[in-house]
Structure formats: C-alpha cells, structure tokens
Design a protein around this motif. Structure first.
Motif, mmCIF file in Angstrom:
data_model
loop_
_atom_site.group_PDB
_atom_site.id
_atom_site.type_symbol
_atom_site.label_atom_id
_atom_site.label_comp_id
_atom_site.label_asym_id
_atom_site.label_seq_id
_atom_site.Cartn_x
_atom_site.Cartn_y
_atom_site.Cartn_z
ATOM 1 N N ALA A 107 0.526 -1.150 -0.083
ATOM 2 C CA ALA A 107 0.193 -0.503 -0.290
ATOM 3 C C ALA A 107 0.328 1.140 -0.234
ATOM 4 N N GLU A 108 1.924 0.904 0.913
ATOM 5 C CA GLU A 108 2.795 2.434 1.038
ATOM 6 C C GLU A 108 3.075 2.333 -0.491
ATOM 7 N N ALA A 109 4.271 1.620 -1.738
ATOM 8 C CA ALA A 109 4.200 1.849 -2.630
ATOM 9 C C ALA A 109 3.698 2.191 -3.483
ATOM 10 N N VAL A 110 2.617 1.935 -3.567
ATOM 11 C CA VAL A 110 1.878 2.235 -4.991
ATOM 12 C C VAL A 110 2.034 3.943 -3.606
ATOM 13 N N LEU A 111 1.012 4.184 -2.779
ATOM 14 C CA LEU A 111 1.439 6.316 -2.567
ATOM 15 C C LEU A 111 1.497 6.794 -3.141
ATOM 16 N N PHE A 112 3.166 6.204 -2.478
ATOM 17 C CA PHE A 112 4.393 6.890 -2.784
ATOM 18 C C PHE A 112 4.416 6.640 -4.645
ATOM 19 N N TYR A 113 4.077 5.560 -4.822
ATOM 20 C CA TYR A 113 4.702 5.590 -6.562
ATOM 21 C C TYR A 113 3.483 6.582 -7.383
ATOM 22 N N PHE A 114 2.309 6.785 -6.892
ATOM 23 C CA PHE A 114 1.229 7.164 -7.175
ATOM 24 C C PHE A 114 2.050 9.238 -6.757
ATOM 25 N N LEU A 115 2.644 9.383 -5.578
ATOM 26 C CA LEU A 115 2.846 10.729 -5.586
ATOM 27 C C LEU A 115 3.534 11.442 -5.894
ATOM 28 N N ILE A 116 4.627 10.417 -6.237
ATOM 29 C CA ILE A 116 6.450 10.477 -7.205
ATOM 30 C C ILE A 116 5.612 10.942 -8.579
ATOM 31 N N ARG A 117 5.100 9.983 -8.652
ATOM 32 C CA ARG A 117 4.394 10.296 -10.836
ATOM 33 C C ARG A 117 3.166 10.923 -10.750
ATOM 34 N N TYR A 118 2.564 11.320 -9.917
ATOM 35 C CA TYR A 118 1.577 12.146 -10.505
ATOM 36 C C TYR A 118 2.096 13.498 -9.491
ATOM 37 N N ARG A 119 2.702 13.173 -9.572
ATOM 38 C CA ARG A 119 2.950 15.380 -8.827
ATOM 39 C C ARG A 119 2.962 16.728 -9.202
ATOM 40 N N LYS A 120 2.507 17.612 -9.622
ATOM 41 C CA LYS A 120 2.152 18.874 -9.841
ATOM 42 C C LYS A 120 3.619 18.973 -11.189
ATOM 43 N N LYS A 121 3.017 18.585 -12.676
ATOM 44 C CA LYS A 121 3.840 19.646 -13.503
ATOM 45 C C LYS A 121 3.097 20.092 -14.595
ATOM 46 N N LYS A 122 4.041 21.101 -15.319
ATOM 47 C CA LYS A 122 3.196 22.343 -15.855
ATOM 48 C C LYS A 122 2.781 21.725 -16.525
ATOM 49 N N GLY A 123 1.344 22.358 -17.531
ATOM 50 C CA GLY A 123 1.085 22.250 -18.280
ATOM 51 C C GLY A 123 0.454 20.966 -18.437
ATOM 52 N N GLN A 124 0.401 20.380 -16.999
ATOM 53 C CA GLN A 124 -0.639 18.870 -17.301
ATOM 54 C C GLN A 124 -1.998 19.237 -16.592
ATOM 55 N N ARG A 125 -3.168 18.958 -16.900
ATOM 56 C CA ARG A 125 -3.828 18.146 -16.327
ATOM 57 C C ARG A 125 -4.197 17.041 -15.687
ATOM 58 N N ALA A 126 -5.260 17.108 -14.380
ATOM 59 C CA ALA A 126 -5.304 15.306 -13.772
ATOM 60 C C ALA A 126 -6.123 14.914 -14.502
ATOM 61 N N LYS A 127 -6.587 13.383 -14.390
ATOM 62 C CA LYS A 127 -7.502 12.848 -15.329
ATOM 63 C C LYS A 127 -9.135 12.664 -14.551
ATOM 64 N N TYR A 128 -10.073 12.640 -15.110
ATOM 65 C CA TYR A 128 -10.849 13.032 -14.325
ATOM 66 C C TYR A 128 -11.554 11.478 -14.190
ATOM 67 N N LYS A 129 -11.117 10.777 -13.026
ATOM 68 C CA LYS A 129 -11.680 9.828 -12.909
ATOM 69 C C LYS A 129 -12.431 9.670 -11.318
ATOM 70 N N THR A 130 -13.658 8.732 -11.758
ATOM 71 C CA THR A 130 -14.006 9.137 -10.422
ATOM 72 C C THR A 130 -13.986 7.698 -10.271
ATOM 73 N N GLY A 131 -13.794 7.117 -10.215
ATOM 74 C CA GLY A 131 -14.346 5.374 -9.873
ATOM 75 C C GLY A 131 -15.615 5.190 -9.540
ATOM 76 N N ASN A 132 -16.737 5.881 -10.248
ATOM 77 C CA ASN A 132 -17.820 4.922 -9.808
ATOM 78 C C ASN A 132 -18.284 4.299 -10.346
ATOM 79 N N SER A 133 -17.882 3.612 -11.517
ATOM 80 C CA SER A 133 -18.336 2.266 -12.843
ATOM 81 C C SER A 133 -17.768 1.638 -11.970
ATOM 82 N N LEU A 134 -18.283 0.030 -12.231
ATOM 83 C CA LEU A 134 -17.989 -0.935 -11.444
ATOM 84 C C LEU A 134 -16.261 -1.158 -12.268
ATOM 85 N N LYS A 135 -16.132 -0.903 -13.338
ATOM 86 C CA LYS A 135 -15.323 -1.582 -13.651
ATOM 87 C C LYS A 135 -13.801 -0.497 -13.081
#
Lengths: 242, 212, 551, 95
Positions: free
Chosen positions: A34-62
């Motif tokens: 869990a920690e590995a995934v968490l830290f991976y996300f934190l580093i991989r998805y840190r704020k970068k200029k000119g990029q935008r987050a994805k719209y992912k609600t996690g509401n679909s079963l998939k």
C-alpha cells in the motif's frame, strides 16, 4: 520484527509464535504494498507544468474493481488468518487438560501473587498445603493447571516467556494451563492496572527438573504436615505388614 | 391546519424553521435525542434483565416492592400521557377550525397544567413508596436487587422531574402565547418517560417466580 | 438586519456555529497542551526512572498512574472529540450543506459551554486531595468502584462527572449535526451530493448516539458504587466487574470510529483539492463506512479476550474484528486510488493529509495482531497495543487536525498560515512521531506490559531501556515542533497573507462563501447543481467546478 | 404540505381506556401461578402498551418510517449488547 519476542519456553508458545510470525509477515507485506503504491502515485502524479489531472471518479464498477479486488483479497487473507489462528486460541484457553500433573491456585492481591500448592498429596484443603508469595515453582515438561482468582481488584497473570496472559477477576475462578519446556527463571508481571503498586507487582517463574521440584516441595511442606504424613505412611506400612 | 402555519404563529423564532419529509426541525431534534435515550434506558433494562436471569431468587425481592404504588403510578403516568396528548391536540387546533391563537394556547396550558399535577402526584407517591420500603429495611445493603430498584426508578424519576421543568417552561410560553410548537416536543419526551415506566413496572413491581 | 453584537455575544456566548466551532478547536488545542505535558512527564519517567523531571519533580508510582490515565482521557475525550467532531463539524457542516447556521443555535452554544464546564471539572480533579484519578482511562472496577483500592478520593467521581458532561455536550452536537444535515441542506444538495466530511460527521454522530447510552448507564452505576457502595460491579455484593468492561467497550470501540470517520472526511476533502482529482468511488466509500459503522457494534469484546470472559465467545468477536478491516481497507485503497492520475500539489495541508494515510496504515495493519485471538493473548496490554493505537490515533487526531487547520485557516480567519513554517512544522512532526511510537512496537513485542512506571524493574526488560530513551527523545522533538505551529497560528491570524474567497480553487460550498463568512454564511443562498468532486473535468477551462455551477 | 394528522379526542380516550385495561391485566397476571406463561404474557402486554403509546401518543404512526427505523436500530444494537452479555453475566464460565 517478531524475532524481538522473548525466548519461548512453553508448548503452546511455539504455535503462538508461528501465528504471530505469519500474521506479521502477511500484514507487513500488505503495508509495504500500500505504501509503495501510495508513494509511486505521489511521485508519478506530482504537479507538472501544463498538465492536467484525469477525470476519474471511480464510480463505475470497472474502476471500482481496482479497489474492490484488492479488498476481496484482503478479505481472503483475513479469513485465512482467522481460521489459522483459532485452533491456537482453543488450545490455550478452552482445551484445558483434564488430567493435569499439577494444580496450583494463584490469587492476585495488591500487589503480590499468592500461590497455593496442594503439597505432597496433590490435594487441596489438606494439612500439607503450603503457600508461596509471587514465586511460582513448576516441574519441567508437566501440564500445570492454575486456578486464577483475585482478592481485591482485577490483576492479570502475565508470563511473557510462556506466552501466557490471563486476567484474575474478583468473584471468579478462571482456569488456565501451561507446560514449560525449559529450565530457568522467568519474569511474572501484572498486566492489568491494579493500583499504585501495579508497576512493582512482580514475580518469578522457576521451571525445575522433576527431581528438583520434588525436593523443593518436600522442603516447603510444613514440618507438622510432614510428620503427620510420615506417621500415616508408617501406620499404613505397619498395617500392610500385619 | 398545517404544521407550517403552527410554526408561523411563533413570532419570536430566530432560526429559519425548515422541514424534511414533513417533519420540522424541533421534532427531528427530539427524535435524535430519544435515539440516545433509548440506548441509555435500553442498556439499563438489558443489564437488569441479565442480572434478574442470573438471580432467580430476586422474584422474592420483587414481592416486597409496593405493588399498589407501582400500579397506581402506572395509571397516573398513562393518564398524564392522555392529558399531554390532549394539550397537543388543542394547541394544534383540535381538529376544529376557527379556534383563535388565544383559545388554543389557553386550552393547551390547562392540559399541560393537568399533566404536571399528575406528574407531581407520581413523584409524591414514589417518595412515599421509597420511604416505606427503605424503613422496612429494603435498602441496597440487603441485596443488589434493591440497588437496581432505587437506581432505575431514581433515574426514571429524574427524567420525569426534568420533564416537569420542561413542561413548566412550555406552560409559561403558552400563557404568553409563544412557541406553541414546543408542546409537541415536550409531549414526545413525556410519552417516552411514560414508555420507560411501562417496562419498569412489570420488571420491578410484579413478582413472577421465574426469570423476567 | 441584525443588531450590533457586543464582544461578549459575538465571541464568547455566541450562537454562530463558526464561532462555536473555533471555540471547540481552541479549547481542544489547549487541552492538547495539558495532555502533551502529561505525556512528557511520564515518558521522562519511563526513559529515566525516578529522576527529577524538569518542570514537574519526581513522579511517584501513583502519580504516574494518574498521569497516564489523564493523558488518555484528555487526548480522547477533550482533544480528539472536540477538535475533530465538534470543532471541524460545527464550523464546516452548515457551510458544506449550504445552511445559514445549525438547526439549534442555542443548543449549540449550550453544548460548547457544557463542554467547557466538563473541561474545568476534569482539570479541577488535579487539585483535589489525593489528586486525579489513576485507574486507567478505562476506569475498570473494582479498582475504580471502591475508594479503598485506588487511594483516590475526589478524583474518581469528578472524572465521571466530567466525562458525563462531555458526553452530554457531544450528544447535543450530534443532535444538531443530524438535524442540520437532514433539514437545512441548500436547494439541490441531495444526500449523494454532500461532501464526504458531512457524511462522515453524521455517521460518527449516529454511532456515538447509539453506543454511548449503555456507558452513561454504566458510569452512573459506577458513581453509585463509589459514593454509596451499592455494588453493581463489586462481586461481594452480587455485582460483576466484567459488566462494566462490556459496557465500556460497547461504547469504547465504536468511539474509535467516531474519531476516525471525521478524520477520514477531512483527509478526503484535502486530497481531492490538492490532487485536482475526484475522490475515487464516492458511494463505495460511503457504503463501506456505513457497513463499518454497523460492524463496530459487533466487535467490542476484542478488548477483553483475556479479561475472563467466556473464551468461547472470543472466536466470533475475533472474526468480526478481523472483518472490520475490510471496509477500512476499501476506504484506504480508495483514498490512495484518488491520487491516481492527479496533479499533486504538496502544500502543508496536503503533506499532513498524506502523512495521515502513510502512518495510519501501519496502525491499521498492526491491529490485526491484536484482533486475532491467539496473538492477542500475548499482545494484549503490552506496549504493542500502545504503539498500535498511537499509530492510529496520532494520525487521526493530530496529523489530520493540522491538515484541517492549515487547509481551512484562510476560510476561518481570512488569512493564510505561513507555508514555510508550516512545512518545517510538518517535517519535524511527521518524522519525530515515528521516533516516539515505533520503538514502542519493539518493547511491546519484547514483553513490556502497559502502565508500569519503571520497566527496568523487570529482568526481561532491562536490555530494552534504550528504546524507551529513543521514544522519549522523540517526544521532546515532537513537542518542540509544535512551537512554530503555535506561533504561526497566532501570528497568521493577524499578519498572514490575505486570502480570497476560494484560495485553493475548491468545489465545496464553504469556499463559495466570503472568507471569513459573515453571520448567516452566504451572501446569496447557494443552489447546488453537482457533486463536490468535479475536479479537472474534461473540456472545461479551469480545473475545478464549484457545486453551485450549473451543468 | 401535508397536514398533521389529527385524531379526535374520543380516539385518544379510547387508547387510554385500552391502556387502563392493560394495566389491570398486568397486575392480574402478576398473581397467577404459571410463572413462565405469566412472564411471557406480562411482557407481551407491556409491549402492546408501549406500541400504543409510541404510535398514537408520541405520534410515530404518522411520522416517516425512517424515524421508527432509526429508533429500532437503537433497540437492535441494545439487543446485540444483551446477547453478547448473556455468557458472562447470566452464566459464569467455569463455575
């Protein structure tokens, strides 16, 4: 981490250590994942200029399955742990031997443990019973059953090396058991807050060889009782001669 | 007569009164409060029943409570519930059209007063019962049954006295023709106190020789 | 419209939910200083037994018991509850649902002042003859039922009185939360458009409401035992000591979730804003929390496995305990998944929120060792348990509160807290906390039982004294790290950079009100058109979309 | 807006009369010999009384069903507590 456990000297302690080791290994791997995934996300998805987050609600079963499937695996591990460790609980707390080699009465009192031994005849309520204070002597490789009670407040009989803990509750007599497999002297503590002297409520467990134990019992038996017993034994012998 | 118009008769309300599912704020609040109270009294009753099952001999102890006091008090309390619901009935217009605010308030006040009188007689009779039992030697020293008896009825009586105080406040309100909706809140509370008694009565006053 | 308020009615006897919320927070933080001081005192004793403690003196064994008892009591009931549930709840809940105030503002004011009196009552118990109660925060009878056993005179009844008042205050808050949420939501604010914090605060209030009753009854019975020796919990009078343990833990375990849920709510709001991402699986989180709420009523006896209960009922309680990890695993995984594909900005608030997840995970997984019946025989009442619940409660109470304070400070006071000092505060706090609590796992496994004032008295613990020293030094650093926070808090209140209405570009309704919001909160009544987590919608210019924005 | 339901005065008095009869029944049942049956009947009568008071005096009958449900959940949790306590309080293990 579980190799920090103190030396195990009881029969069921081996099972308990196995339970603790396995549970720890399982949960620690999950923790690291869990920690590995968490830290991976934190580093991989840190704020970068000119990029935008994805719209992912996690509401679909998939999308939810990304969470629900790991959670289902957690559930399987949970059930596995539970079924694996239940027999050990049963062994320690429920299946108390019906044919013990020794029965000792242990009474908690602010702030000592009173041990009552049945003496030479292995029966309570006879003249050769004797008491010790906070010192528990038991023979090695013998099933020892104790009857735990308390005179005043709740205490907890705690012998780390035996992997044994049981509260002593006033008004109840609680049975428990252990079988020590190694000679030596081990700490006894009181693990339930019992008043100002709680931290000083100490005792010792002495695991003796059979011979040493018999000698000790003989030594502890009150003189009067010894005489009476010997007299009784003599008269019995005389009777048998006749 | 709709609930919103009852609320509008209250000239001094400070907070916007809102409703959900047709239930106004003050009633939601009271129900949540009773949700908590259910757990308090439910816990006490559960514990008492457990001890009663543990000690079948408590049936003999229950024989020494004054059954007639308990029975009369049950009658008094249930009757006070009737006067309380009637107070609410009149305050909200009594089903009849055309009652003025003054008429509704004064009729409500009268029935609140009746409720309080009944409540006071309940407490007085309770005190009579306590002194009688205590002097006859039935103190908590005798057995834990009496510990439970005084504890449970005492806590109930405290709730009832709190209800009396609340009723009095509402009575003063009604005399000033204000906050008519409060009759409903104190009413729900009063009936709840009544409801607790309905279970305390058989548990403590009726002697049944096997478990409760 | 409103008449001019005097200082007294505006800031002291205020009925405004925002003022009440801030009052709760500040009183909670003050009580945290008391709780922290007590921790300092007994940790010093544990590391350097029987030496004179700077700022206290020599700590005797019975005072040690008082110190640990009061530390636990204060941290749970007078720090965690007021800050997380009443503080943030009062401040945020009406704003988040778009209400002008609470449903019962007077009751709200009353609830704070009852809480205030309860805090005074508790503090006063330090100064009565024989001092504060030393029976453990669980106050097990007969130790606590019979004054002869504790040597505590007035401390014990005062403790019960204080806790009873605190419960009354929290019940009043709970009634307010639930009623406000049900009846006072803004137009368009359906239940499934409410921010997670609102959900969590309400579920927590419900859990509290249903679980606290039996303990209130039990506490009153304990009081009767103390004052009149009635004997509900004294075996010689026909009572049963185990009864109290059951009543205590029937409340005590749900109480853990009463603290956890608002914290999870706060973290959810913060991680979504700073990762510019929607929360992952909003309904899934809500349903798992509801399931956990119901399950929390089925696990209480796991605190009593070795306490003399019928050993046959341990197995079902062990199973439910292990099962309750599943809904929280779902929640935690969902929070981690919320970062997936985001654009994470590491502000101080975000750092605290993430550190909450990071450290809480360790507290969570170690719970399995306590929940499994067999291993609990060994772990019960050792420092392993202490470390476990500090690894859950420290993140829940402190890391989350700090996250919340840094995040909502601009809303509350209209000014930012200093970020540089905030980050210094964060790094020292988050790291030193591990130095405090991590060694406790090891001493616990080595067999160190709880609440003993000098572990070096025990032969098998002599070699592990250095771990206690590490933990205590960690605590010194941790407490020292709070100085910049306190200074930052008060200086920023007056001198901080001015904040706009919505400085973090967040969606929830409180950010659509002025900073700070005036009496009545919103300038125009908000109308809600969407759920609160529409961050980074496709085909929009800005990467957030307030709930008030029409679709 | 739906109007508050109103029962007539005679309705409330009818309920009261039923309650009075029920009290008489409880007192009578307290004196009969068959203990188990008496216990069962007494508590059934008490429950009938409680339902009448809750439904018609407290007004639960015309409140949304969620409120009744909420109160029942509270009662259910207390029921769980009761069941969980039976092994320890009613029976004492090992005695």
């Amino acid at each position: 981490m579980m190799n920090w456990l103190p030396e195990n000297v009881s029969t069921y302690g081996t099972d308990m250590d196995a339970v603790m080791h396995s549970i720890w290994n399982i949960v620690f791997v999950w923790f690291l994942l869990a920690e590995a995934v968490l830290f991976y996300f934190l580093i991989r998805y840190r704020k970068k200029k000119g990029q935008r987050a994805k719209y992912k609600t996690g509401n679909s079963l998939k999308e939810m399955s990304w969470v629900l499937i790991p959670a289902a695996i957690v559930l399987m591990f949970d059930l596995g742990i539970d079924f694996y460790q239940n027999p050990v609980w049963k062994k320690v707390k429920i299946d108390i031997p019906q044919d013990p080699d020794l029965v000792v009465k242990i009474e908690g009192q602010q702030f000592v443990w009173n041990m009552t031994y049945p003496g030479l005849d292995n029966k309570f309520g006879t003249i050769d019973d004797f008491k010790t204070t906070s010192q528990l002597y038991v023979p090695i490789n013998k099933k020892v059953v104790f009857e735990l009670s308390s005179k005043d407040v709740i205490h907890s009989f705690w012998v780390p090396n035996l992997r044994l803990k049981q509260d002593a509750v006033p008004g109840r007599v609680i049975k428990g058991w252990f079988e020590a497999v190694k000679n030596g002297t081990y700490s006894i503590g009181c693990a339930e807050l019992c008043g100002s002297g709680h931290g000083m409520m100490r005792g010792q467990l002495h695991v003796l060889s059979d011979k040493e134990y018999q000698d000790w019992v003989y030594k502890k038996t009150p003189k009067k009782a010894k005489k009476a017993l010997e007299a009784a034994a003599d008269s019995q012998q005389e009777n048998s001669h006749e | 007569m709709s609930s919103s118009s009852i609320l509008n008769t209250n000239p001094t309300h400070e907070v916007e009164q809102t409703t959900c599912l047709n239930v106004p704020n003050h009633r939601w609040g009271m129900w949540w409060f009773l949700g908590g109270e259910v757990a308090v009294f439910g816990g006490i009753l559960a514990v008492f029943i457990l001890f009663r099952l543990r000690n079948p001999e408590w049936a003999q102890e229950a024989a020494h409570t004054l059954t007639w006091v308990g029975s009369v008090n049950t009658v008094i309390l249930l009757t006070s519930s009737l006067t309380m619901i009637l107070a609410h009935h009149f305050v909200t217009g009594g089903g009849a059209q055309g009652l003025t605010l003054e008429q509704r308030a004064s009729k409500g006040a009268l029935f609140i007063l009746l409720t309080n009188l009944l409540g006071i007689s309940f407490v007085s009779l309770k005190i009579y019962g306590y002194t009688h039992e205590w002097h006859a030697g039935y103190t908590p020293e005798r057995s834990l049954f009496w510990g439970f008896y005084y504890f449970m009825t005492g806590l109930h009586a405290l709730h009832l006295i709190a209800g009396l105080v609340a009723n009095s406040v509402v009575w003063v309100n009604l005399m000033k023709k204000r906050n008519l909706q409060r009759v409903e809140s104190v009413g729900i509370y009063w009936h709840f106190v009544d409801l607790v008694w309905i279970y305390l009565f058989p548990l403590l006053y009726l002697e049944v020789s096997s478990g409760g | 419209m409103s008449k001019k308020q005097s200082f007294l009615t505006k800031y002291i006897f205020s009925q405004d939910h925002k003022v009440v919320g801030v009052q709760y927070m500040i009183l909670g933080l003050l009580m945290a200083l008391v709780g922290g001081y007590l921790a300092y005192v007994f940790r010093y004793q544990l590391a350097y037994p029987n030496q004179s403690i700077p700022g206290y003196g020599v700590l005797e064994a019975d005072k040690y018991n008082s110190a640990v008892t009061m530390h636990g009591t204060i941290m749970v009931f007078w720090v965690a509850m007021p800050i997380l549930l009443s503080g943030f709840g009062n401040y945020l809940l009406p704003l988040m649902v778009g209400a002008k105030d609470m449903a019962f503002p007077k009751l709200n004011m009353l609830s704070f002042w009852v809480f205030f009196v309860s805090a005074l009552t508790l503090i006063s118990s330090f100064f009565v003859p024989e001092g504060a109660v030393g029976g453990g925060w669980t106050t097990y009878p007969p130790l606590m039922a019979n004054p002869g056993f504790t040597g505590v005179g007035w401390g014990a009844p005062l403790w019960i009185l204080a806790v009873a008042l605190e419960f009354a205050s929290m019940l009043m808050s709970g009634i307010n939360f639930l009623t406000t949420t049900i009846t006072m939501r803004a137009k368009g604010m359906t239940f499934f458009r409410m921010p997670l914090f609102v959900w969590m605060a309400n579920v927590a209030s419900l859990i509290f409401m249903f679980s606290v009753g039996p303990l209130i009854a039990g506490a009153l019975m304990l009081l009767a035992d103390q004052l009149f020796a009635v004997g509900f919990f004294l075996p010689e009078k026909g009572g049963d000591p185990l009864l109290f343990q059951h009543l205590f833990w029937f409340f005590g375990h749900p109480e853990v979730y009463v603290l956890l849920l608002p914290a999870l709510g706060i973290v959810a709001e913060i991680i979504t804003v700073f990762s510019r991402k929607s929360i992952f699986g909003y309904k899934m989180i809500i349903y798992s929390v509801l399931v956990a709420g119901v399950l929390s009523f089925l696990v209480w006896a796991h605190h009593q496995f070795v306490s003399g209960i019928d050993p046959r009922i341990a197995a079902p309680f062990g199973l439910t305990t292990i099962l309750i990890s599943v809904p929280f695993a779902i929640t935690m995984f969902a929070y981690i998944a919320s970062l997936w594909g985001g654009q994470v900005r590491f502000s101080t608030a975000m750092l605290f929120a993430i550190s909450m997840i990071v450290e809480f995970l360790l507290g969570g997984v170690t719970g399995i060792l306590n929940g499994a019946t067999a291993s609990d025989i060994y772990m019960h009442d050792t420092y392993f348990v202490v470390a476990h619940f500090h690894y859950t409660l420290f993140p829940i109470v402190f890391l989350t509160s700090f996250a919340g304070i840094y995040f909502w400070f601009p809303k509350i006071f209209g000014r930012f807290m200093n970020e540089t000092w905030g980050k210094i505060h964060f790094w020292i706090t988050a790291i030193s906390a591990n130095f405090v609590f991590l060694p406790l796992f090891f001493v616990g496994i080595a067999g160190n039982h709880r609440r003993i004032y000098d572990p070096s008295l025990f032969e098998h613990l002599k070699d592990f004294q250095y771990l206690h020293v590490i933990s205590t030094i960690g605590l010194f650093v941790l407490i020292g790290a709070q100085v910049p926070f306190i200074l930052n808090f008060f200086i920023s209140m007056f001198k901080g950079k001015k904040a706009t209405e919505n400085p973090w570009e967040a969606n929830t309704l409180e950010w659509q009100a002025p900073s700070p919001p005036g009496h009545g909160n919103f300038i125009t009544d908000p109308v809600v058109h969407r759920w609160p987590y529409d961050y980074s919608l496709e085909n929009t210019e800005k990467d957030w979309c307030p709930q008030t924005e029409a679709i | 807006m739906k109007s508050v339901e109103h029962h007539s005065i005679s309705f409330y008095i009818t309920i009261w009369v039923i309650l009075m009869v029920a009290i008489g029944a409880s007192v009578y049942l307290g004196s009969i010999q068959h203990a188990h049956l008496a216990t069962l009947l007494i508590f059934s009568v008490a429950t009938v009384k409680a339902i009448l008071v809750a439904n018609y005096y407290m007004g639960l009958s015309h409140e949304p069903k969620y409120i009744t449900l909420m109160l029942l959940v509270g009662v259910l949790f207390i029921g769980l507590l009761f069941v969980g306590l039976i092994p320890d309080i009613v029976y004492i293990y090992g005695k």
